[in-house]
Design an enzyme around this catalytic site. Structure first.
Site, mmCIF file in Angstrom:
data_model
loop_
_atom_site.group_PDB
_atom_site.id
_atom_site.type_symbol
_atom_site.label_atom_id
_atom_site.label_comp_id
_atom_site.label_asym_id
_atom_site.label_seq_id
_atom_site.Cartn_x
_atom_site.Cartn_y
_atom_site.Cartn_z
ATOM 1 N N ASP A 1 9.673 -15.746 21.204
ATOM 2 C CA ASP A 1 9.586 -14.557 22.236
ATOM 3 C C ASP A 1 7.796 -13.767 21.317
ATOM 4 O OD1 ASP A 1 10.183 -13.845 19.164
ATOM 5 O OD2 ASP A 1 10.499 -11.848 19.998
ATOM 6 N N GLU B 1 12.112 -11.499 17.482
ATOM 7 C CA GLU B 1 11.899 -11.091 15.882
ATOM 8 C C GLU B 1 10.174 -9.937 16.851
ATOM 9 O OE1 GLU B 1 8.261 -10.640 13.730
ATOM 10 O OE2 GLU B 1 7.917 -11.597 15.267
#
Ligand code: BES
Ligand code: ZN
Length: 456
Positions: free
Chosen positions: A88, A153
């Site tokens: 991400d 994250e």
């Protein structure tokens, strides 16, 4: 090493593949990108299978999926390395400041520019290509490998701790490896051995029951934006110290030896100012810039809003004001406790004219890893061979909460094999990854896994 020769021969294709990864706008914090997140996970799974992993799967979590892969054919005596990365990325805003669009990766000179280039797609992809190189030469990697690539994250990994607890056996390993940090410079390798933790809160300040005409009520009703600014202004004293009672109580002070070691680190103040674009430094005067930015706890307002912020003028006395505040933590500060302390302090320091609520967004403790383990020695040797220079050990100001989760749940340390550079502009417009570091990263990982397999 044959794997390294292979990686050199295929380096151009590796960059093209990385660009395809970077084209997927996997912004974890935005709901409208949920399908892109899924697409990035599937894309990565397919590349892992192509690289030789016999098993690779997209595993669901309550929010964004984890890509899990394993290759466990190095034999029962070989150690197991758990690779972690995140697919991400942060939002690309403000878009107008990008020289080329954030999800149209563009190579200029030695760098590829795109959101996620360094943080963390470029660095995560290093492992996929290192494994492909083993697959195509030796037939398999020299150690057993497990991979966890997460999609949350950048939003504080809300699902990951439970995922790791629930898959404790599946994820059992001897050591973890993460490339999501940077080295000191192109020819100045370094290994991060400490990361700061995080406590993140959002503050809502409510004044009048609705937005009011500032001509009719201004001067007689307290503006919640003013109240919020006053509360925020007193969170630091004139010396840059945080004023929240109890904030420093558990802070493990730096030892003279640690301070001496940090003072020896190469640090160029002018280059640092250039990198930041700031006119001068700021902060606790009793500590050096390096200490302040990596080993001291901090508080930053990440955003503040309320009232009228569109183009033009509007004479409004707003009902609400908001701020997002994050605090970077050091050993032995506890995220929940610190979030509780700031909540209590903001409630107590609020004037009686407004109502304040504090919401905890996310948090994670700081981490320190052993520097004398066989895996750390293998990493140090790998960097030395590739960069022709022995890496120095550094503390890092950013946060990677999973490092502590791996310690607490799996009982393993992490080797932070960073390949970014300090000026990669993480979370900023024009994020980039230095392509020579991408290739050196692949070579370093190949050597690290080989040495660790030999030594362990
Ligand atoms: N790659 C960074 C962590 C990092 C930042 C390492 C700077 C080295 C230097 C990571 O992706 C990140 O940004 N983490 C967040 C974690 C937070 C959301 C809990 C961070 O540090 O803000
Ligand atoms: Zn990041």
């Amino acid at each position: 090493m044959k794997a390294i020769t292979y990686a050199h021969a295929h380096s151009e294709r590796f960059v093209e593949e990385l660009k395809a990864f970077l084209r997927i706008p996997s912004v974890s914090t935005r709901e409208e990108h949920a399908r892109d997140i899924q697409r990035a996970a599937e894309w990565l799974k397919t590349r892992l299978l192509e690289a030789g992993f016999p098993r690779a799967e997209v595993l669901p979590t309550p929010r964004h999926p984890v890509v899990y892969a394993e290759w466990l054919e190095a034999g029962p005596d070989a150690p197991t390395v758990l690779i972690y990365g995140h697919y991400d990325v942060q939002p690309p805003d403000p878009l107008e400041l990008w020289e080329t669009p954030p999800f149209e990766p563009t190579v200029r000179g030695d760098d590829v520019f795109a959101r996620g280039a360094s943080d963390d797609k470029g660095q995560a992809y290093i492992y996929v290509k290192a494994v492909e190189a083993f697959h195509e030469t030796a037939g398999r990697p020299p150690v057993n490998l497990k991979c966890v690539f997460e999609g949350e994250e950048e939003i504080g990994s809300p699902s990951l701790p439970d995922f790791i607890r629930e898959h404790r056996d599946l994820l059992a390993a001897d050591v973890a490896a993460i490339s999501d940090t940077h080295i000191l410079g192109k020819d100045a390798p370094s290994i991060v051995y400490a990361l700061r933790g995080m406590a993140y809160v959002e503050v809502e300040v409510t004044g009048p029951g609705a937005d009011l005409h500032s001509g009719i009520y201004g001067g007689a009703v307290h503006n919640p934006i003013h109240a919020l600014c006053e509360m925020i202004a007193q969170l630091h004293d004139a010396d840059g110290r945080i004023t929240i009672p109890g904030f420093y109580d558990r802070v493990r002070e730096l030892t003279p030896a640690e301070r001496a070691e940090m003072a020896k680190m190469p640090f160029d103040r002018e280059a640092w100012l250039e990198e930041t674009g700031a006119s001068t430094d700021w902060g606790e005067s009793a500590y050096t810039i390096v200490e302040r930015a990596s080993a001291r706890p901090t508080l930053d307002v990440n955003g503040i809003w309320g009232g009228y912020i569109e183009k033009g003028a509007k004479t409004v006395l707003p009902s609400k004001a908001y701020a997002k505040i994050s605090m970077r933590l050091v050993p032995d500060q506890q995220p929940d406790e610190i979030a509780g302390l700031i909540e209590a302090y903001l409630l107590e320091s609020a004037p009686p004219t407004v109502a304040v609520t504090v919401t905890k967004l996310h948090g994670g403790p700081s981490a320190i890893v052993r520097r004398d383990s066989p895996a750390m020695q293998a990493a140090s040797r790998a960097y030395t061979e590739v960069f022709d220079k022995t890496p120095v050990f550094v503390r890092e100001g950013g946060s990677i909460p999973v490092v502590t989760t791996f310690q607490q749940v799996l009982g393993i340390d992490t080797i932070l094999l960073g390949f970014g550079l300090p000026d990669d502009r993480l979370h900023s417009p024009n994020e980039k990854f230095h392509l020579p570091n991408f290739h050196r990263g692949i070579e370093t990982v190949i050597r690290f896994l080989t040495h660790y397999g030999d030594e362990a």
